[in-house]
Design a protein around this motif. Structure first.
Motif, PDB file in Angstrom:
ATOM      1  N   GLN A  25      -9.185  11.003   0.179  1.00  0.00           N
ATOM      2  CA  GLN A  25      -8.892  10.441   1.505  1.00  0.00           C
ATOM      3  C   GLN A  25      -7.392  10.222   1.701  1.00  0.00           C
ATOM      4  N   SER A  53      -5.848   8.446   4.799  1.00  0.00           N
ATOM      5  CA  SER A  53      -5.457   7.089   4.450  1.00  0.00           C
ATOM      6  C   SER A  53      -3.966   6.854   4.720  1.00  0.00           C
ATOM      7  N   ILE A  58      -3.605   6.056   8.284  1.00  0.00           N
ATOM      8  CA  ILE A  58      -4.117   4.727   8.664  1.00  0.00           C
ATOM      9  C   ILE A  58      -3.160   3.631   8.200  1.00  0.00           C
ATOM     10  N   SER A  59      -2.656   3.781   6.966  1.00  0.00           N
ATOM     11  CA  SER A  59      -1.869   2.696   6.389  1.00  0.00           C
ATOM     12  C   SER A  59      -0.371   2.942   6.563  1.00  0.00           C
ATOM     13  N   ILE A 119      -6.305  -1.283  -1.472  1.00  0.00           N
ATOM     14  CA  ILE A 119      -7.227  -0.345  -0.831  1.00  0.00           C
ATOM     15  C   ILE A 119      -6.440   0.460   0.198  1.00  0.00           C
ATOM     16  N   PRO A 153      -3.327   4.086   0.368  1.00  0.00           N
ATOM     17  CA  PRO A 153      -2.759   5.226  -0.356  1.00  0.00           C
ATOM     18  C   PRO A 153      -1.892   4.812  -1.549  1.00  0.00           C
ATOM     19  N   PRO A 161     -14.115   4.401  -7.242  1.00  0.00           N
ATOM     20  CA  PRO A 161     -14.103   5.153  -5.981  1.00  0.00           C
ATOM     21  C   PRO A 161     -12.748   5.152  -5.271  1.00  0.00           C
ATOM     22  N   ASN A 162     -12.023   4.029  -5.385  1.00  0.00           N
ATOM     23  CA  ASN A 162     -10.747   4.004  -4.670  1.00  0.00           C
ATOM     24  C   ASN A 162      -9.681   4.873  -5.345  1.00  0.00           C
ATOM     25  N   ASN A 172      -8.059   7.406  -2.899  1.00  0.00           N
ATOM     26  CA  ASN A 172      -6.714   7.087  -2.399  1.00  0.00           C
ATOM     27  C   ASN A 172      -5.556   7.356  -3.354  1.00  0.00           C
TER      28      ASN A 172
END
Ligand SMILES: *[C@@H]1O[C@H](CO)[C@@H](O)[C@H](O)[C@H]1NC(C)=O
Ligand SMILES: *[C@@H]1O[C@H](CO)[C@@H](O)[C@H](O)[C@H]1NC(C)=O
Ligand SMILES: *[C@@H]1O[C@H](CO)[C@@H](O)[C@H](O)[C@H]1NC(C)=O
Ligand SMILES: *[C@@H]1O[C@H](CO)[C@@H](O)[C@H](O)[C@H]1NC(C)=O
Length: 454
Positions: A116, A120, A123-124, A148, A150, A178-179, A183
């Motif tokens: 992502q 990501s 978004i960030s 949570i 990049p 998962p993160n 990311n």
């Protein structure tokens, strides 16, 4: 010969045992917050040599991953699946790479890209840039548990053996956390003489049941045993190129702002959301840096979930400003006492205060546009790597604003200990380079701030 009657010998033993237990209790008082543990985190940061006071067998923080054990079949399956979708190291051709400016290292940018990461990074507003040698990489799952968003991670691979360790460990992290899979994007830096370094490990490894998602440190320790003495000798003889690594991590970030840390610096929980809300509103971008205060935490404490719990830890002596005891200049100018006057019940991130007493060797972790000066790659190994960059920012006229209630933590209360000779040598070599660096930056910015150089 003097002889004790049988009964008194037993009594003496019992008394000695009792005294022993008392002493142990004194050394390790049973704090309530101790139980759910934390990981052992040796230092990876710049500055003076330090040693964390770490009890043995300190369990890994239980929040970082699902409880599962991976079998070899799972891992092999994962690697082959990833092969198909170009997700792991399997597709990387390390016979070529981008050279650094001094032709000392080869670089593979974006060796493994988080699934992502692109999205990501849109978004960030803030990307976390961090770097690690292979031994320290077990900290990443905990960083990723709290960050949570990049992450751009630069990895150093001294030869093929370390490359294989990295390959397995990155795969392991992507499978367990998962993160990390979503990311974290990894870049790899190899020494120029990579080809001639030892490393003909036979794959696949006998790794049955060695991969435990609950314990990244143990998993990594197992993998590190695969390195031979030759690789370890090479590592000893050659410096770790800290500033190359930092630049590599920084330049791999795609977001507007970069938060450069070392791998063992753990951001406070939920900081990505909080920081994004703050950075949507900042009016000073150019020549402004936003400091996130760093604390060192006793390994027996649990990670503070808020600034309020951090304050509670400091009151109990289980947390204190990073490097306060071993190298106070490192963070002193951040002015923790001022920061601590804001009680931590703030609902959003704001500027606590501005740094007014900048001093030489100050090296805070900060968020800024990535137009800040690069980390000068003439400095390699220990000493003058991060603080020379911060010094240049200061000479260039940057202002440092301290944010609250966000913070970062480093595991382990640091205490002074003698520095190994190699470390002293690296520091001295860099000190010599610093003199010319200083004259260059004074000339470049036409500014001599007249700071006392220690
Ligand atoms: C992954 O791909 C490489 C090159 O295409 C191949 O040599 C290797 O055997 C593959 N690994 C697995 C586990 O499938
Ligand atoms: C990756 O980061 C984004 C924020 O940039 C977040 O929304 C997303 O949940 C993260 N992915 C995972 C799996 O944690
Ligand atoms: C910290 O802040 C206090 C209160 O404003 C001030 O008196 C002190 O000089 C500051 N110390 C440093 C190192 O900036
Ligand atoms: C935080 O606590 C202080 C002192 O206890 C109080 O004066 C202040 O109003 C509180 N702020 C918020 C946002 O709750």
């Amino acid at each position: 010969m003097f002889r004790l009657p049988h009964g008194s010998l037993i009594k003496i033993v019992i008394v000695l045992l009792f005294v022993n237990i008392l002493l142990l209790v004194k050394v390790y008082p049973p704090y309530k917050s101790v139980t759910n543990g934390s990981s052992r985190h040796p230092t990876n940061t710049d500055g003076e040599k330090t040693k964390a006071t770490v009890p043995l067998n300190c369990p890994y923080h239980s929040d970082v991953g699902p409880q599962m054990t991976m079998s070899t079949t799972n891992l092999e399956h994962f690697i082959s699946e990833s092969n198909k979708t170009k997700l792991t190291f399997a597709n990387i051709d390390i016979s070529y790479g981008r050279w650094d400016n001094q032709h000392k290292y080869k670089i593979k940018d974006f060796a493994v890209v988080g699934e992502q990461y692109t999205e990501s990074s849109k978004i960030s507003l803030i990307c976390l840039a961090t770097q690690s040698s292979v031994e320290r990489l077990y900290s990443l799952p905990q960083v990723a548990a709290n960050w949570i968003g990049p992450m751009s991670v630069a990895l150093f691979s001294a030869g093929n053996e370390e490359y294989i360790v990295l390959k397995y460990f990155v795969t392991y992290m992507r499978l367990c956390f998962p993160n990390v899979k979503a990311n974290a994007t990894f870049h790899i830096l190899f020494p120029q003489e990579y080809e001639s370094l030892p490393g003909h490990l036979t794959e696949p490894l006998n790794i049955q049941k060695k991969f435990n998602c609950r314990n990244p440190e143990k998993t990594l320790k197992f993998l590190l045993k695969l390195r031979t003495a030759k690789t370890l000798e090479w590592r000893k003889r050659n410096v770790y190129p800290q500033n190359h690594m930092r630049n590599l991590a920084r330049k791999g970030c795609q977001s507007k702002y970069v938060f450069l840390t070392d791998i063992d610096i753990i951001p406070s929980v939920n900081s990505v959301v909080q920081l994004n809300n703050f950075f949507k509103t900042v009016d000073c971008e150019k020549n402004c840096a936003y400091v996130i205060p760093t604390f060192e935490i006793d390994v027996r404490a649990s990670f503070p979930q808020s600034k309020e719990s951090l304050l509670a830890l400091t009151k109990k002596g289980l947390a204190r400003p990073f490097h306060e005891k071993v190298f106070i200049y490192n963070q002193y100018a951040t002015n923790f006492s001022k920061w601590l006057t804001l009680k931590g019940n703030e609902t959003s991130v704001s500027i606590s205060h501005i740094v007014t007493n900048f001093e030489f060797l100050y090296e805070p972790f900060y968020i800024a546009l990535d137009t800040v000066p690069i980390h000068d790659e003439r400095f390699t190994g220990y000493g003058f790597t991060r603080n020379s960059q911060v010094y240049e920012m200061y000479v260039a006229g940057y202002k440092f604003y301290v944010l609250s209630p966000v913070f970062t933590c480093h595991w382990g209360l640091q205490r002074k200990q003698a520095r190994p000779a190699w470390r002293e040598q690296q520091n001295n070599a860099n000190r010599k380079k610093f003199d010319s660096f200083k004259s260059e930056i004074f000339a470049r910015y036409k500014n001599d701030p007249h700071i006392k150089v220690k």
